[in-house]
Design an enzyme around this catalytic site. Structure first.
Site, PDB file in Angstrom:
ATOM      1  N   LEU A  40     -15.051 -13.886  10.730  1.00  7.37           N
ATOM      2  CA  LEU A  40     -15.465 -14.734  11.991  1.00  7.37           C
ATOM      3  C   LEU A  40     -14.340 -15.511  12.418  1.00  7.37           C
ATOM      4  O   LEU A  40     -13.468 -15.734  11.703  1.00  7.37           O
ATOM      5  CB  LEU A  40     -16.549 -15.938  11.225  1.00  7.37           C
ATOM      6  CG  LEU A  40     -17.804 -15.459  10.637  1.00  7.37           C
ATOM      7  CD1 LEU A  40     -18.503 -16.489   9.959  1.00  7.37           C
ATOM      8  CD2 LEU A  40     -18.645 -14.703  11.739  1.00  7.37           C
ATOM      9  N   GLY A  42     -12.535 -13.985  15.049  1.00 11.39           N
ATOM     10  CA  GLY A  42     -11.973 -13.151  15.822  1.00 11.39           C
ATOM     11  C   GLY A  42     -10.303 -13.197  15.781  1.00 11.39           C
ATOM     12  O   GLY A  42      -9.799 -13.901  14.900  1.00 11.39           O
ATOM     13  N   LYS A  53       0.426 -20.621  15.275  1.00 12.61           N
ATOM     14  CA  LYS A  53       0.965 -22.140  15.519  1.00 12.61           C
ATOM     15  C   LYS A  53       0.969 -22.757  14.273  1.00 12.61           C
ATOM     16  O   LYS A  53       1.913 -23.594  14.255  1.00 12.61           O
ATOM     17  CB  LYS A  53      -0.196 -22.777  16.474  1.00 12.61           C
ATOM     18  CG  LYS A  53       0.108 -22.575  17.776  1.00 12.61           C
ATOM     19  CD  LYS A  53      -0.213 -21.363  18.626  1.00 12.61           C
ATOM     20  CE  LYS A  53       0.586 -20.446  18.902  1.00 12.61           C
ATOM     21  NZ  LYS A  53       0.117 -19.321  19.566  1.00 12.61           N
ATOM     22  N   ALA A 116     -21.484  -3.237  16.075  1.00 20.33           N
ATOM     23  CA  ALA A 116     -22.739  -3.194  16.850  1.00 20.33           C
ATOM     24  C   ALA A 116     -22.389  -2.035  17.962  1.00 20.33           C
ATOM     25  O   ALA A 116     -21.446  -1.783  18.209  1.00 20.33           O
ATOM     26  CB  ALA A 116     -22.945  -4.498  17.943  1.00 20.33           C
ATOM     27  N   GLY A 182       8.531  -8.880  26.368  1.00 19.66           N
ATOM     28  CA  GLY A 182       9.081 -10.292  26.566  1.00 19.66           C
ATOM     29  C   GLY A 182       8.048 -10.932  26.973  1.00 19.66           C
ATOM     30  O   GLY A 182       8.106 -11.956  27.634  1.00 19.66           O
ATOM     31  N   GLU A 204      12.813  -6.193  26.706  1.00 20.71           N
ATOM     32  CA  GLU A 204      11.615  -6.202  27.665  1.00 20.71           C
ATOM     33  C   GLU A 204      12.072  -5.221  28.919  1.00 20.71           C
ATOM     34  O   GLU A 204      13.277  -5.115  29.296  1.00 20.71           O
ATOM     35  CB  GLU A 204      11.654  -7.695  28.466  1.00 20.71           C
ATOM     36  CG  GLU A 204      10.672  -7.802  29.731  1.00 20.71           C
ATOM     37  CD  GLU A 204       9.269  -7.230  29.451  1.00 20.71           C
ATOM     38  OE1 GLU A 204       8.601  -7.660  28.652  1.00 20.71           O
ATOM     39  OE2 GLU A 204       8.781  -6.440  30.454  1.00 20.71           O
ATOM     40  N   ARG A 270      -1.906  -6.238  24.952  1.00 22.68           N
ATOM     41  CA  ARG A 270      -3.357  -5.747  24.572  1.00 22.68           C
ATOM     42  C   ARG A 270      -4.205  -5.154  25.252  1.00 22.68           C
ATOM     43  O   ARG A 270      -4.493  -5.571  26.511  1.00 22.68           O
ATOM     44  CB  ARG A 270      -3.716  -7.037  23.796  1.00 22.68           C
ATOM     45  CG  ARG A 270      -2.533  -7.723  22.819  1.00 22.68           C
ATOM     46  CD  ARG A 270      -3.028  -9.131  22.139  1.00 22.68           C
ATOM     47  NE  ARG A 270      -4.335  -9.261  21.705  1.00 22.68           N
ATOM     48  CZ  ARG A 270      -4.691  -8.725  20.308  1.00 22.68           C
ATOM     49  NH1 ARG A 270      -3.621  -8.164  19.589  1.00 22.68           N
ATOM     50  NH2 ARG A 270      -5.897  -8.880  19.908  1.00 22.68           N
ATOM     51  N   ALA A 318      -7.781 -17.836  24.769  1.00 20.16           N
ATOM     52  CA  ALA A 318      -8.649 -18.108  23.984  1.00 20.16           C
ATOM     53  C   ALA A 318      -9.577 -19.117  24.836  1.00 20.16           C
ATOM     54  O   ALA A 318     -10.816 -18.890  24.740  1.00 20.16           O
ATOM     55  CB  ALA A 318      -8.221 -18.627  22.714  1.00 20.16           C
ATOM     56  N   HIS A 442       4.099 -46.053  29.500  1.00 18.39           N
ATOM     57  CA  HIS A 442       5.547 -46.242  29.339  1.00 18.39           C
ATOM     58  C   HIS A 442       5.796 -46.399  27.749  1.00 18.39           C
ATOM     59  O   HIS A 442       4.921 -47.415  27.384  1.00 18.39           O
ATOM     60  CB  HIS A 442       6.386 -47.303  30.149  1.00 18.39           C
ATOM     61  CG  HIS A 442       8.029 -46.862  29.870  1.00 18.39           C
ATOM     62  ND1 HIS A 442       8.519 -45.958  30.264  1.00 18.39           N
ATOM     63  CD2 HIS A 442       8.666 -48.033  29.355  1.00 18.39           C
ATOM     64  CE1 HIS A 442       9.708 -46.293  29.842  1.00 18.39           C
ATOM     65  NE2 HIS A 442       9.903 -47.567  29.073  1.00 18.39           N
TER      66      HIS A 442
HETATM   67  C1  LIG Z   1      -0.423 -13.217  18.337  1.00 20.36           C
HETATM   68  C2  LIG Z   1      -1.367 -13.812  19.091  1.00 20.36           C
HETATM   69  C3  LIG Z   1      -1.267 -14.949  19.594  1.00 20.36           C
HETATM   70  C4  LIG Z   1      -2.141 -15.849  20.394  1.00 20.36           C
HETATM   71  N1  LIG Z   1      -1.989 -17.121  20.691  1.00 20.36           N
HETATM   72  C5  LIG Z   1      -2.810 -17.637  21.624  1.00 20.36           C
HETATM   73  C6  LIG Z   1      -2.652 -18.836  21.910  1.00 20.36           C
HETATM   74  O1  LIG Z   1      -1.815 -19.578  21.537  1.00 20.36           O
HETATM   75  N2  LIG Z   1      -3.369 -19.488  22.956  1.00 20.36           N
HETATM   76  C7  LIG Z   1      -4.479 -18.608  23.588  1.00 20.36           C
HETATM   77  O2  LIG Z   1      -5.168 -19.036  24.290  1.00 20.36           O
HETATM   78  N3  LIG Z   1      -4.673 -17.336  23.300  1.00 20.36           N
HETATM   79  C8  LIG Z   1      -3.825 -16.793  22.272  1.00 20.36           C
HETATM   80  N4  LIG Z   1      -3.982 -15.445  21.909  1.00 20.36           N
HETATM   81  C9  LIG Z   1      -5.057 -14.715  22.439  1.00 20.36           C
HETATM   82  C10 LIG Z   1      -6.445 -14.906  22.080  1.00 20.36           C
HETATM   83  O3  LIG Z   1      -6.316 -14.618  20.712  1.00 20.36           O
HETATM   84  C11 LIG Z   1      -7.580 -14.279  22.652  1.00 20.36           C
HETATM   85  O4  LIG Z   1      -7.528 -14.450  23.985  1.00 20.36           O
HETATM   86  C12 LIG Z   1      -8.596 -14.730  22.169  1.00 20.36           C
HETATM   87  O5  LIG Z   1      -8.988 -14.231  20.632  1.00 20.36           O
HETATM   88  C13 LIG Z   1      -9.852 -13.706  22.863  1.00 20.36           C
HETATM   89  O6  LIG Z   1     -11.106 -14.060  22.305  1.00 20.36           O
HETATM   90  P1  LIG Z   1     -12.300 -12.775  22.304  1.00 20.36           P
HETATM   91  O7  LIG Z   1     -13.578 -13.901  21.893  1.00 20.36           O
HETATM   92  O8  LIG Z   1     -12.320 -12.380  23.783  1.00 20.36           O
HETATM   93  O9  LIG Z   1     -11.975 -11.707  21.413  1.00 20.36           O
HETATM   94  P2  LIG Z   1     -11.240 -11.708  19.959  1.00 20.36           P
HETATM   95  O10 LIG Z   1     -10.813 -12.987  19.199  1.00 20.36           O
HETATM   96  O11 LIG Z   1     -10.622 -10.853  19.916  1.00 20.36           O
HETATM   97  O12 LIG Z   1     -12.811 -11.466  19.025  1.00 20.36           O
HETATM   98  C14 LIG Z   1     -13.391 -10.442  19.265  1.00 20.36           C
HETATM   99  C15 LIG Z   1     -14.321  -9.960  18.133  1.00 20.36           C
HETATM  100  O13 LIG Z   1     -15.204  -9.110  18.084  1.00 20.36           O
HETATM  101  C16 LIG Z   1     -15.229  -8.370  17.206  1.00 20.36           C
HETATM  102  N5  LIG Z   1     -15.909  -6.854  17.406  1.00 20.36           N
HETATM  103  C17 LIG Z   1     -15.246  -6.239  18.269  1.00 20.36           C
HETATM  104  N6  LIG Z   1     -15.913  -5.053  18.355  1.00 20.36           N
HETATM  105  C18 LIG Z   1     -17.257  -5.354  17.682  1.00 20.36           C
HETATM  106  C19 LIG Z   1     -18.251  -4.614  17.423  1.00 20.36           C
HETATM  107  N7  LIG Z   1     -18.661  -3.439  17.975  1.00 20.36           N
HETATM  108  N8  LIG Z   1     -19.284  -5.023  16.711  1.00 20.36           N
HETATM  109  C20 LIG Z   1     -19.048  -6.250  15.943  1.00 20.36           C
HETATM  110  N9  LIG Z   1     -18.101  -6.874  16.546  1.00 20.36           N
HETATM  111  C21 LIG Z   1     -17.103  -6.535  16.838  1.00 20.36           C
HETATM  112  C22 LIG Z   1     -13.917  -8.204  16.236  1.00 20.36           C
HETATM  113  O14 LIG Z   1     -14.000  -8.060  14.977  1.00 20.36           O
HETATM  114  C23 LIG Z   1     -13.450  -9.527  16.907  1.00 20.36           C
HETATM  115  O15 LIG Z   1     -13.673 -10.766  15.763  1.00 20.36           O
HETATM  116  C24 LIG Z   1      -3.191 -14.995  20.989  1.00 20.36           C
HETATM  117  C25 LIG Z   1      -3.181 -13.524  20.650  1.00 20.36           C
HETATM  118  C26 LIG Z   1      -2.431 -12.986  19.721  1.00 20.36           C
HETATM  119  C27 LIG Z   1      -2.332 -11.472  19.463  1.00 20.36           C
END
Ligand SMILES: Cc1cc2nc3c(=O)[nH]c(=O)nc-3n(C[C@H](O)[C@H](O)[C@H](O)COP(=O)(O)OP(=O)(O)OC[C@H]3O[C@@H](n4cnc5c(N)ncnc54)[C@H](O)[C@@H]3O)c2cc1C
Length: 473
Positions: A40, A42, A53, A116, A182, A204, A270, A318, A442
């Site tokens: 849970l 993601g 962080k 799913a 980068g 990069e 990604r 996110a 300030h």
């Molecule tokens: C190292 C790193 C650092 C980051 N730092 C930041 C940050 O500081 N600030 C920021 O805004 N963003 C950051 N991001 C990006 C951020 O994590 C993503 O933009 C965000 O998680 C996207 O959310 P989402 O809900 O679209 O997908 P996700 O968070 O990727 O969640 C998708 C979920 O779907 C599930 N899933 C996939 N397919 C299926 C299926 N068929 N059936 C059931 N479950 C499934 C997966 O298991 C997963 O849990 C970072 C990313 C990385 C890799």
């Protein structure tokens, strides 16, 4: 297989897109289920925003302790304890993922474990090991996120050639680290490991780091990262990877240079993740890199199916996934929703931090606009001087004719916190004069925003270089 269970909305994925959409749908009275094949929360909570962080905060504290004498405090030499840092990061993650579970169950959202696969526009199969069940729904929201895309020729082995996911589980701090890419993820990890004393090389392919950012911000970041002893190769392609002495990895760069490293972190972007989702079978249209194409109401080419977050590949952030999630749930419930994405801030937690919202100077000029730029350097600002945070500046981009704020770009301490006043300014169509008129307490870092706005009007109080001219209004 037992009889299918019916829901108003089923959400696939519980990242910041999916779980937030589920809570909003439940708040609006829709009977809601989420399907999750992994943890849970993601990517963001488990392998992205939050664990990185937690680590970056440790690194920042380490750097601050090393500066203690400057602030009149005597301490001994600090030491990194990697297992403790790992443990703290894991605790933070489990606290927050546990919180997501509590929020979902508290709202009576059914949590279905498994993968799913859509079998029609209103039906999906959820498989967990040898078990499977069917769900039917009026609407589904696809929030399946993105995964690291690894360039051809690189074999991720999880130990020496890794993605960001394995980086967060490394059993020991690497002595030497090569980072490919980068962008946001690459620069954050490079800054983090360099702060701990790892020898970092960042490579990069494009001519500069953080290509989505304003030119001046990217240049300043590169200069500061070099000051932090990070070796940077921009405009450089990696042509091969081989095994070197004592199990090290050797990267061959275009032009023949080699970089030897103990660990290679591949952070080259990604791609939207849709494997096993069954999109082809139900006829969901896809865009480049396999993203799910959506209209301005987040609806896919199949009416009952919506998509949000990284899988739509609009902005991989996110908070953007969450904003889309809330909007999708509101639209499904028949409510008006905010789907104007003009003011989406982004923050990169490098050292120094960067944050931005709206148009870069280059983008605004490409629209044919005449611009008014306001800048304010942190070295001229009282609170930054008191905090010992002299690196950085605020840059505001405004339309010279209307004075409307079009973009804001900040590098330096707390950039990620400072940016939000500018987001609000852009979302509310405010102009530089409005920002200049806002009274900032300030001494706070936010005063630099007011000064930058005044600078745009030629009226900054704490900058000597300005010719004072009273704007005609
Ligand atoms: C190292 C790193 C650092 C980051 N730092 C930041 C940050 O500081 N600030 C920021 O805004 N963003 C950051 N991001 C990006 C951020 O994590 C993503 O933009 C965000 O998680 C996207 O959310 P989402 O809900 O679209 O997908 P996700 O968070 O990727 O969640 C998708 C979920 O779907 C599930 N899933 C996939 N397919 C299926 C299926 N068929 N059936 C059931 N479950 C499934 C997966 O298991 C997963 O849990 C970072 C990313 C990385 C890799």
């Amino acid at each position: 297989m037992s009889n299918p269970q019916h829901f108003k909305v089923v959400i696939v994925g519980t990242g910041p897109g999916g779980y937030v959409a589920a809570i909003r749908a439940a708040q609006l009275g829709l009977q809601t289920a989420v399907v999750e094949k992994d943890q849970l929360g993601g990517t963001c909570l488990n392998w992205g925003c939050i664990p990185t962080k937690a680590w970056i905060t440790s690194a920042h504290l380490y750097e601050q302790i090393k500066r203690a004498r400057e602030f009149g405090i005597e301490v001994g030499e600090p030491k990194i304890n990697w297992p403790w840092m790992l443990e703290r990061k894991n605790k933070v993650v489990s606290q927050l993922t546990g919180g997501v579970k509590t929020l979902l169950t508290g709202r009576k959202v059914e949590i279905v474990r498994g993968t799913a696969t859509l079998t029609s526009a209103n039906r999906m199969k959820v498989t967990a090991g040898s078990e499977s069940r069917e769900l039917t729904f009026e609407h589904a929201i696809l929030a399946t996120g993105a995964v690291s895309s690894v360039p051809p020729g690189f074999q991720v082995d999880g130990r020496q050639v890794i993605t960001s996911q394995e980086a967060l589980e490394l059993p020991a701090q690497p002595r030497r680290l090569a980072v490919l890419g980068g962008g946001v993820v690459g620069t954050e990890f490079a800054s983090f490991f360099a702060a701990l004393g790892t020898e970092v090389t960042l490579i990069e392919m494009l001519p500069r780091l953080v290509p989505a950012e304003d030119d001046e911000i990217a240049q300043t970041l590169e200069r500061e990262m070099k000051k932090h002893k990070i070796t940077i190769h921009t405009g450089t392609r990696v042509e091969g990877i081989a095994e070197g002495r004592d199990g090290a990895r050797v990267l061959t760069l275009a032009g023949g240079k080699t970089v030897e490293s103990d660990v290679v972190l591949v952070a080259t972007g990604r791609r939207p993740y849709t494997e096993g989702l069954g999109l082809e079978g139900v006829g969901v249209a896809r865009g480049d890199r396999g993203k799910i194409a959506v209209n301005d109401k987040l609806q896919t080419s199949v009416k009952s199916l919506f998509a949000i977050g990284d899988v739509t590949d609009i902005r991989q952030l996110a908070h953007f996934a969450s904003a889309q999630g809330k909007a999708a749930a509101e639209i499904i419930a028949g409510h008006p929703a905010q789907t104007n994405w003009r003011a989406v801030p982004s923050a990169t937690f490098t050292s120094p931090e960067i944050a931005s919202v709206g148009l870069t100077e280059r983008e605004a000029r490409a629209e044919g606009r005449t611009l008014r730029i306001g800048r304010f350097p942190f070295r001229a600002h009282g609170r930054n001087i008191a905090d010992g945070e002299l690196i950085g500046f605020v840059k505001l981009v405004a339309d010279a004719e209307t004075d409307q704020v079009l973009g804001a770009h900040i590098i330096g301490a707390k950039a990620s916190e400072l940016i939000h006043e500018c987001s609000l300014a852009i979302a509310a169509d405010l102009n530089l004069h409005d920002l200049a008129q806002a009274i900032h307490a300030h001494p706070t870092l936010t005063e630099a925003l007011g000064e930058a706005a005044e600078d745009g009007e030629g009226m900054a109080i704490h900058l000597m270089r300005q010719e004072v001219k009273v704007p005609s209004r």
